[in-house]
Design an enzyme around this catalytic site. Structure first.
Site, PDB file in Angstrom:
ATOM      1  N   GLY A 175      30.339  42.643   1.245  1.00 27.44           N
ATOM      2  CA  GLY A 175      29.747  41.509   1.971  1.00 27.44           C
ATOM      3  C   GLY A 175      29.948  41.625   3.473  1.00 27.44           C
ATOM      4  O   GLY A 175      29.584  42.617   4.102  1.00 27.44           O
ATOM      5  N   GLY A 176      30.535  40.568   4.059  1.00 27.93           N
ATOM      6  CA  GLY A 176      30.753  40.543   5.507  1.00 27.93           C
ATOM      7  C   GLY A 176      31.621  41.698   5.973  1.00 27.93           C
ATOM      8  O   GLY A 176      31.505  42.153   7.119  1.00 27.93           O
ATOM      9  N   GLY A 410       4.510  66.935  19.716  1.00 30.41           N
ATOM     10  CA  GLY A 410       5.170  65.665  20.045  1.00 30.41           C
ATOM     11  C   GLY A 410       6.684  65.822  20.058  1.00 30.41           C
ATOM     12  O   GLY A 410       7.397  65.132  20.792  1.00 30.41           O
ATOM     13  N   ALA A 411       7.173  66.763  19.253  1.00 27.67           N
ATOM     14  CA  ALA A 411       8.621  66.966  19.198  1.00 27.67           C
ATOM     15  C   ALA A 411       9.145  67.550  20.513  1.00 27.67           C
ATOM     16  O   ALA A 411      10.301  67.339  20.874  1.00 27.67           O
ATOM     17  CB  ALA A 411       8.979  67.863  18.028  1.00 27.67           C
TER      18      ALA A 411
HETATM   19  C1  HXC Z   1      39.382  35.701  -2.214  1.00 25.44           C
HETATM   20  C2  HXC Z   1      39.624  37.637  -3.429  1.00 25.44           C
HETATM   21  C3  HXC Z   1      38.287  37.991  -3.143  1.00 25.44           C
HETATM   22  C4  HXC Z   1      37.523  37.120  -2.312  1.00 25.44           C
HETATM   23  C5  HXC Z   1      39.162  39.536  -4.368  1.00 25.44           C
HETATM   24  N1  HXC Z   1      40.116  38.617  -4.196  1.00 25.44           N
HETATM   25  N2  HXC Z   1      38.024  39.169  -3.746  1.00 25.44           N
HETATM   26  N3  HXC Z   1      40.158  36.502  -2.974  1.00 25.44           N
HETATM   27  N4  HXC Z   1      38.097  35.998  -1.873  1.00 25.44           N
HETATM   28  N5  HXC Z   1      36.279  37.445  -1.927  1.00 25.44           N
HETATM   29  C6  HXC Z   1      41.492  38.685  -4.659  1.00 25.44           C
HETATM   30  C7  HXC Z   1      41.629  38.800  -6.167  1.00 25.44           C
HETATM   31  O1  HXC Z   1      41.666  37.523  -6.739  1.00 25.44           O
HETATM   32  C8  HXC Z   1      42.955  39.536  -6.298  1.00 25.44           C
HETATM   33  O2  HXC Z   1      44.005  38.609  -6.080  1.00 25.44           O
HETATM   34  C9  HXC Z   1      42.965  40.456  -5.117  1.00 25.44           C
HETATM   35  O3  HXC Z   1      42.023  39.915  -4.180  1.00 25.44           O
HETATM   36  C10 HXC Z   1      42.523  41.872  -5.457  1.00 25.44           C
HETATM   37  O4  HXC Z   1      41.267  41.797  -6.116  1.00 25.44           O
HETATM   38  P1  HXC Z   1      40.935  42.666  -7.407  1.00 25.44           P
HETATM   39  O5  HXC Z   1      39.637  42.229  -7.913  1.00 25.44           O
HETATM   40  O6  HXC Z   1      42.113  42.625  -8.328  1.00 25.44           O
HETATM   41  O7  HXC Z   1      40.864  44.121  -6.783  1.00 25.44           O
HETATM   42  P2  HXC Z   1      39.910  45.319  -7.192  1.00 25.44           P
HETATM   43  O8  HXC Z   1      39.861  45.470  -8.663  1.00 25.44           O
HETATM   44  O9  HXC Z   1      40.391  46.490  -6.393  1.00 25.44           O
HETATM   45  O10 HXC Z   1      38.448  44.935  -6.710  1.00 25.44           O
HETATM   46  C11 HXC Z   1      38.167  44.773  -5.336  1.00 25.44           C
HETATM   47  C12 HXC Z   1      36.770  44.135  -5.124  1.00 25.44           C
HETATM   48  C13 HXC Z   1      36.654  42.872  -5.996  1.00 25.44           C
HETATM   49  C14 HXC Z   1      35.702  45.129  -5.504  1.00 25.44           C
HETATM   50  C15 HXC Z   1      36.637  43.853  -3.641  1.00 25.44           C
HETATM   51  O11 HXC Z   1      37.826  42.079  -5.805  1.00 25.44           O
HETATM   52  C16 HXC Z   1      35.450  42.057  -5.656  1.00 25.44           C
HETATM   53  O12 HXC Z   1      34.348  42.412  -6.060  1.00 25.44           O
HETATM   54  N6  HXC Z   1      35.666  40.947  -4.958  1.00 25.44           N
HETATM   55  C17 HXC Z   1      34.580  40.031  -4.607  1.00 25.44           C
HETATM   56  C18 HXC Z   1      33.726  40.637  -3.518  1.00 25.44           C
HETATM   57  C19 HXC Z   1      32.735  39.640  -2.961  1.00 25.44           C
HETATM   58  O13 HXC Z   1      31.748  39.344  -3.662  1.00 25.44           O
HETATM   59  N7  HXC Z   1      33.009  39.059  -1.782  1.00 25.44           N
HETATM   60  C20 HXC Z   1      32.219  38.074  -1.177  1.00 25.44           C
HETATM   61  C21 HXC Z   1      31.126  38.796  -0.385  1.00 25.44           C
HETATM   62  S1  HXC Z   1      30.045  37.674   0.354  1.00 25.44           S
HETATM   63  P3  HXC Z   1      45.440  38.795  -6.703  1.00 25.44           P
HETATM   64  O14 HXC Z   1      46.150  37.529  -6.402  1.00 25.44           O
HETATM   65  O15 HXC Z   1      45.226  39.047  -8.152  1.00 25.44           O
HETATM   66  O16 HXC Z   1      46.058  39.958  -6.017  1.00 25.44           O
HETATM   67  C22 HXC Z   1      30.450  37.727   1.959  1.00 25.44           C
HETATM   68  C23 HXC Z   1      29.711  36.710   2.791  1.00 25.44           C
HETATM   69  C24 HXC Z   1      29.414  37.220   4.149  1.00 25.44           C
HETATM   70  O17 HXC Z   1      31.277  38.433   2.385  1.00 25.44           O
HETATM   71  C25 HXC Z   1      28.156  37.975   4.157  1.00 25.44           C
HETATM   72  C26 HXC Z   1      27.610  38.060   5.504  1.00 25.44           C
HETATM   73  C27 HXC Z   1      26.373  38.860   5.571  1.00 25.44           C
END
Ligand code: HXC
Length: 520
Positions: A175-176, A410-411
């Site tokens: 994401g961001g 052109g290149a």
């Molecule tokens: C809060 C989060 C989180 C999130 C993960 N965690 N993503 N907490 N906000 N977005 C936490 C989990 O609960 C976990 O906490 C710890 O981080 C590690 O995550 P895991 O899933 O256990 O790790 P992993 O298996 O390595 O996977 C990593 C990951 C996955 C691929 C990044 O966590 C994931 O897909 N997260 C969501 C990604 C996402 O959709 N983000 C939002 C994007 S939208 P604990 O306590 O268990 O350690 C965005 C908006 C802005 O960003 C866009 C602007 C253009």
């Protein structure tokens, strides 16, 4: 909690206890998981990046802003370590996201820590380095985390070109956490442990039913070979961080300054006799443009940018006589060096980066033209190719063009001809400047004569020889002033260094505008 009447030692102990808690991040278990995955922790990365002992932390005790879903949630250091330090004695600002704290996710105060150091970097004219290891917007903070990203993106954009911004991707970034790096000057990734995607495999599966791994979706291989999103890939965190240090050595602190000069023992007048063995005069045969570059530059050192994407064009940094220079070169070994959409994007971006940061540009030309084809036309080669024309014309840094062999159509213009703003154009005796190659030209211009001839092949050969005589050499273009000199290949390094020295104080202005409207 600090209480009135506490003794000094207790106050100090409290500070240390609080600092210790922050420094422990998400705890030993999560840090071990990080190490087991071959990654360094957020603080270890900072230590590896900066000169020893130079880090000055800021925002150490910042906490998250709360909100209903964050009640009772602990986020030591707010999931990011921020501050300043030095690299080779030059000040930089750095943020390092801590994946052990809520996945390095970005909440409002986490963003505030990052924007604080970005603002300091802009005010003091220093580079910003982001060590990214973040799951993106912190889901529990909702719109506040989106706002946090907005504040970072805004600064990425307005400080773009003012101070260098470099992004290292060191974990799964979503994401961001990928759009901010995409707004910076360079993205460096670690193989096998870093990923970049807007939406992860799970979401993709639920929406499009595509089954894809992290690696296949957004690993370093994908982004340095297929998408062109990332610029460089390395084996592991330590190598990425060394790469950031290396890259910074070619760049100034800010847009007002010149890149640092590196002393070298490589003589400025070193002859390039090797070029006689490297370059093949036969226009249809490839040779190693990389070998040409290595032969010309200081100590043979060339930091190629995006080496595995759009390989028909080669871009990167080197030094000539100690001075930073950006090199853009056709690669006759891939697609005969023809320009296509990706090559134009890659070159245009690199030229603009050099121009932002006062890095002179050397263009080495051996190009047949733009790549013909329906796919290229329909995908917008006109729009993308125009970016290169625009970028060269817009750039006010010293620009030298050296035509090594063919330069057609052109290149010829897209590779920074005299008319497109090159300050000095050189050619080797092997060069040829024409609208197209002699065979193609003869077939088009003399088709009727060839077909009507009793001996078409003899007539074709005669016409090809005629066209070659007229254009397939550097002297016609030189006689018209499009080439400043045809130079001995062996003296190229010395010529280039002398000419860049001549151009060092070059000043060129452009008509008033808010900003140009570059084709995108
Ligand atoms: C809060 C989060 C989180 C999130 C993960 N965690 N993503 N907490 N906000 N977005 C936490 C989990 O609960 C976990 O906490 C710890 O981080 C590690 O995550 P895991 O899933 O256990 O790790 P992993 O298996 O390595 O996977 C990593 C990951 C996955 C691929 C990044 O966590 C994931 O897909 N997260 C969501 C990604 C996402 O959709 N983000 C939002 C994007 S939208 P604990 O306590 O268990 O350690 C965005 C908006 C802005 O960003 C866009 C602007 C253009």
């Amino acid at each position: 909690m600090t209480q009135p009447g506490m003794e000094l030692q207790e106050l100090i102990a409290e500070m240390e206890q609080r600092r210790g808690k922050v420094e422990a991040g998400g705890g030993k278990e999560r840090q071990q998981k990080q190490r087991d995955g071959g990654k360094l922790t957020a603080r270890e990365r900072i230590d590896a990046l900066l000169d020893p002992g130079s880090f000055l932390e800021m925002g150490t005790f910042v906490e998250h802003r709360g909100g209903r879903l964050m009640q009772g949630v602990e986020a030591p250091g707010e999931g990011v370590v921020t501050g300043r330090g030095t690299i080779d004695g030059r000040q930089v600002f750095v943020f390092s996201q801590d994946f052990t704290v809520l996945g390095g996710s970005l909440g409002k105060m986490n963003a505030a820590k990052i924007t604080k150091i970005m603002d300091l970097a802009a005010k003091t004219g220093c580079p910003v380095i982001g060590l990214n290891d973040s799951a993106g917007a912190r889901i529990q903070e909702g719109v506040d985390s989106l706002s946090g990203y907005g504040e970072i993106f805004y600064r990425n954009a307005i400080y773009s070109g003012a101070v260098p911004q470099i992004s290292a991707i060191l974990g799964p970034c979503a994401g961001g956490a990928v759009y901010s790096p995409a707004l910076t000057d360079f993205i460096l990734m670690s193989e096998g442990s870093s990923y970049m995607f807007i939406t992860g495999p799970e979401v993709i599966k639920s929406v499009t039913r595509e089954d894809v791994t992290f690696e296949a979706l957004g690993g370093a291989d994908v982004h340095t070979r297929k998408s062109g999103v990332a610029h460089l890939e390395y084996d592991g965190d330590a190598a990425v961080l060394a790469g950031v240090r290396d890259l910074l050595g070619y760049l100034p602190q800010n847009a007002h300054e010149q890149p640092p000069v590196h002393q070298t023992d490589d003589p400025v007048d070193r002859r390039n006799d090797n070029l006689l063995d490297i370059v093949v005069p036969d226009q249809r045969k490839p040779y190693a443009m990389h070998a040409v570059i290595h032969e010309l530059v200081d100590d043979g050192t060339f930091l190629e940018i995006q080496p595995n994407w759009a390989k028909n064009i080669v871009v990167g940094f080197a030094r000539l006589g100690g001075q930073s220079v950006g090199i853009v070169a056709n690669n006759p070994r891939v697609m005969a060096g023809a320009l296509n959409i990706d090559a134009a994007d890659k070159a245009a971006r690199f030229i603009r980066t050099c121009d932002c940061y006062n890095v002179p540009v050397l263009t080495l030309v051996d190009v047949t033209g733009f790549l013909p084809g329906v796919a290229q036309e329909h995908a917008g080669i006109i729009r993308h190719g125009a970016k290169m024309l625009y970028a060269y014309a817009e750039a006010t840094v010293p620009k030298i063009t050296l035509i090594t062999r063919k330069s057609y159509g052109g290149a010829y213009l897209a590779m920074n001809s005299r008319d497109m703003g090159a300050d000095v154009v050189y050619a080797w005796p092997t060069a040829a400047v024409a609208v197209m190659g002699a065979e193609g030209a003869a077939n088009i211009v003399y088709r009727r004569e060839i077909n009507a001839s009793d001996n078409p092949e003899a007539t074709r050969a005669e016409k090809i020889a005629d066209y070659k005589d007229a254009f397939d050499n550097p002297y016609v273009a030189a006689s018209k002033g499009y080439i400043d000199d045809v130079i001995p290949m062996e003296e190229t390094r010395q010529r280039l260094i002398q000419t860049f020295a001549m151009l060092r104080d070059k000043a060129e202005t452009r008509p008033y505008k808010k900003h140009g409207n570059m084709p995108l």
